[in-house]
Design a protein around this motif. Structure first.
Motif, PDB file in Angstrom:
ATOM      1  N   ASP A 253       3.055   5.978  -2.824  1.00 56.16           N
ATOM      2  CA  ASP A 253       4.193   6.782  -3.262  1.00 56.16           C
ATOM      3  C   ASP A 253       4.258   6.882  -4.787  1.00 56.16           C
ATOM      4  O   ASP A 253       4.593   7.939  -5.334  1.00 56.16           O
ATOM      5  CB  ASP A 253       5.497   6.184  -2.730  1.00 56.16           C
ATOM      6  N   ALA A 254       3.931   5.780  -5.472  1.00 51.74           N
ATOM      7  CA  ALA A 254       4.024   5.756  -6.924  1.00 51.74           C
ATOM      8  C   ALA A 254       2.800   6.373  -7.601  1.00 51.74           C
ATOM      9  O   ALA A 254       2.920   7.008  -8.652  1.00 51.74           O
ATOM     10  CB  ALA A 254       4.211   4.316  -7.411  1.00 51.74           C
ATOM     11  N   HIS A 255       1.629   6.191  -6.985  1.00 52.81           N
ATOM     12  CA  HIS A 255       0.385   6.629  -7.630  1.00 52.81           C
ATOM     13  C   HIS A 255      -0.565   7.295  -6.634  1.00 52.81           C
ATOM     14  O   HIS A 255      -1.663   6.789  -6.373  1.00 52.81           O
ATOM     15  CB  HIS A 255      -0.315   5.434  -8.284  1.00 52.81           C
ATOM     16  N   PRO A 256      -0.199   8.419  -6.086  1.00 52.43           N
ATOM     17  CA  PRO A 256      -1.088   9.072  -5.117  1.00 52.43           C
ATOM     18  C   PRO A 256      -2.432   9.452  -5.710  1.00 52.43           C
ATOM     19  O   PRO A 256      -3.435   9.545  -4.987  1.00 52.43           O
ATOM     20  CB  PRO A 256      -0.289  10.310  -4.683  1.00 52.43           C
TER      21      PRO A 256
ATOM     22  N   LEU B  39       0.829  -1.205   0.000  1.00 49.87           N
ATOM     23  CA  LEU B  39       0.000   0.000   0.000  1.00 49.87           C
ATOM     24  C   LEU B  39       0.861   1.251   0.000  1.00 49.87           C
ATOM     25  O   LEU B  39       0.639   2.171  -0.807  1.00 49.87           O
ATOM     26  CB  LEU B  39      -0.934  -0.013   1.216  1.00 49.87           C
ATOM     27  N   ARG B  40       1.847   1.308   0.877  1.00 50.06           N
ATOM     28  CA  ARG B  40       2.698   2.497   0.947  1.00 50.06           C
ATOM     29  C   ARG B  40       3.500   2.685  -0.345  1.00 50.06           C
ATOM     30  O   ARG B  40       3.695   3.818  -0.806  1.00 50.06           O
ATOM     31  CB  ARG B  40       3.627   2.410   2.154  1.00 50.06           C
TER      32      ARG B  40
ATOM     33  N   ALA C  80      -7.121   0.452   5.161  1.00 51.47           N
ATOM     34  CA  ALA C  80      -6.659   1.139   6.362  1.00 51.47           C
ATOM     35  C   ALA C  80      -5.155   1.348   6.252  1.00 51.47           C
ATOM     36  O   ALA C  80      -4.420   0.431   5.905  1.00 51.47           O
ATOM     37  CB  ALA C  80      -6.977   0.307   7.603  1.00 51.47           C
ATOM     38  N   MET C  81      -4.716   2.566   6.521  1.00 51.37           N
ATOM     39  CA  MET C  81      -3.286   2.840   6.574  1.00 51.37           C
ATOM     40  C   MET C  81      -2.934   3.090   8.032  1.00 51.37           C
ATOM     41  O   MET C  81      -3.313   4.112   8.617  1.00 51.37           O
ATOM     42  CB  MET C  81      -2.919   4.063   5.733  1.00 51.37           C
TER      43      MET C  81
END
Length: 348
Positions: free
Chosen positions: A19-22, A14-15, A199-200
């Protein structure tokens, strides 16, 4: 695999994807406007929201005014708390052009989503929710219907705007899990309308209040973001410490001293142990002076921006009006799609 383990397993991917595709993500977060936002809110959630917003993630912040009355008999001061929260959001770096700030009570279609969502969960599932269980155990009053359905209301918050990213601490993970369950059950029963949100898990440690307990508006142990430098100094000066002149970091045995050290540490980027070593035998007075200087220096720019916004009384109203308008458009679109999926779009 339990929900925490499953979430932890998804976190690295997820992170990396964020980072790559906000631009793929829409984040929903918020709080109940039960009092003034404090330093714990700033470090625990607001600064992370700012970072994610600046990373390019579309952000929604709900000031959950209806949820204020889940566990209290009055809505007094809610309007003032909403106003103050928006001042603090903008002062902290939330950009109303990129972040939609709205209130529950202004978005009718969001609240209407609760009706079909309630049909997708059982009474026992709601009662197992940790927030519901904790409130029921702590209160001597009957459980209100609004408190019982609190997790479903949060699901409506997330799903109305097609939120697919929800920053939470592990204690609030069950709220995201029931939202995922509701989304999945709706899709299975009717048609695929909702993505299951992720969920982050936030990594910011909880900032203790000035008495060593959790920093909380209800405990009166918080440093509110709207306090002046003098008010901050007064609150810290009143903080309880102990009689040992040597300053050491020991949260279990010296909660008051350790809370002040932690507060100074987060505001300066240092460790509590290093600050304790520096103060040494200078005592609680020196510790309180160091904590006061650290907080006031850290919040100086925040306070300047907040005062500038306060000088324009219509600015907060305009921010909230624009946010509510945008939230209403999105909520109506989502509700229309839900009605179509359920075959209830007749006569429209």
């Amino acid at each position: 695999m339990d929900s925490l383990s499953a979430t932890l397993a998804r976190m690295p991917h997820l992170r990396t994807d964020i980072d790559a595709h906000p631009e793929r993500y829409r984040m929903l977060t918020g709080e109940r406007p039960t009092g003034r936002l404090h330093l714990g809110h700033l470090f625990g959630s607001i600064l992370e929201r700012v970072a994610l917003q600046n990373q390019g993630i579309e952000t929604f912040i709900v000031l959950a005014d209806y949820q204020v009355i889940t566990d209290r008999a009055t809505s007094a001061n809610v309007a003032d708390n909403v106003h103050a929260a928006i001042l603090d959001y903008v002062a902290a770096g939330i950009d109303p052009e990129r972040t939609t700030i709205f209130t529950h009570s202004a978005v009718t279609a969001l609240n209407q989503l609760m009706l079909p969502f309630l049909s997708l969960v059982s009474d026992s599932e709601l009662r197992r929710n940790p927030t519901v269980k904790a409130e029921l155990a702590a209160s001597d009053r009957p459980l209100s219907g609004l408190l019982l359905t609190y997790p479903v209301h949060q699901a409506a918050d997330i799903l109305f705007c097609r939120g697919n990213l929800v920053p939470v601490g592990k204690d609030n993970l069950p709220h995201v899990e029931i939202t995922r369950t509701i989304a999945r059950r709706f899709n299975e029963r009717y048609d695929r309308v909702f993505a299951e949100p992720e969920a982050m898990l936030t990594t910011t440690p909880e900032l203790p209040g000035l008495d060593g307990r959790k920093m909380s508006k209800s405990y009166g142990n918080a440093i509110a973001l709207g306090m002046s430098a003098d008010e901050t100094a007064q609150v810290i000066r009143r903080a309880a410490t102990d009689s040992d002149r040597r300053i050491t970091f020991d949260p279990d045995r010296r909660p008051g001293v350790s809370a002040l050290l932690t507060t100074a540490a987060v505001c300066t980027g240092r460790t509590p142990e290093a600050i304790a070593e520096e103060i040494g035998d200078a005592g609680a007075g020196a510790l309180k002076k160091a904590a006061t200087e650290a907080v006031n220096e850290f919040l100086a720019d925040h306070r300047t921006r907040r005062r500038e916004l306060e000088r324009n009384p219509s600015a907060v109203r305009e921010i909230l009006s624009a946010g509510n308008a945008r939230a209403n458009v999105i909520a109506e679109e989502t509700l229309a799609e839900v009605r179509t999926a359920m075959g209830m779009d007749y006569g429209r």
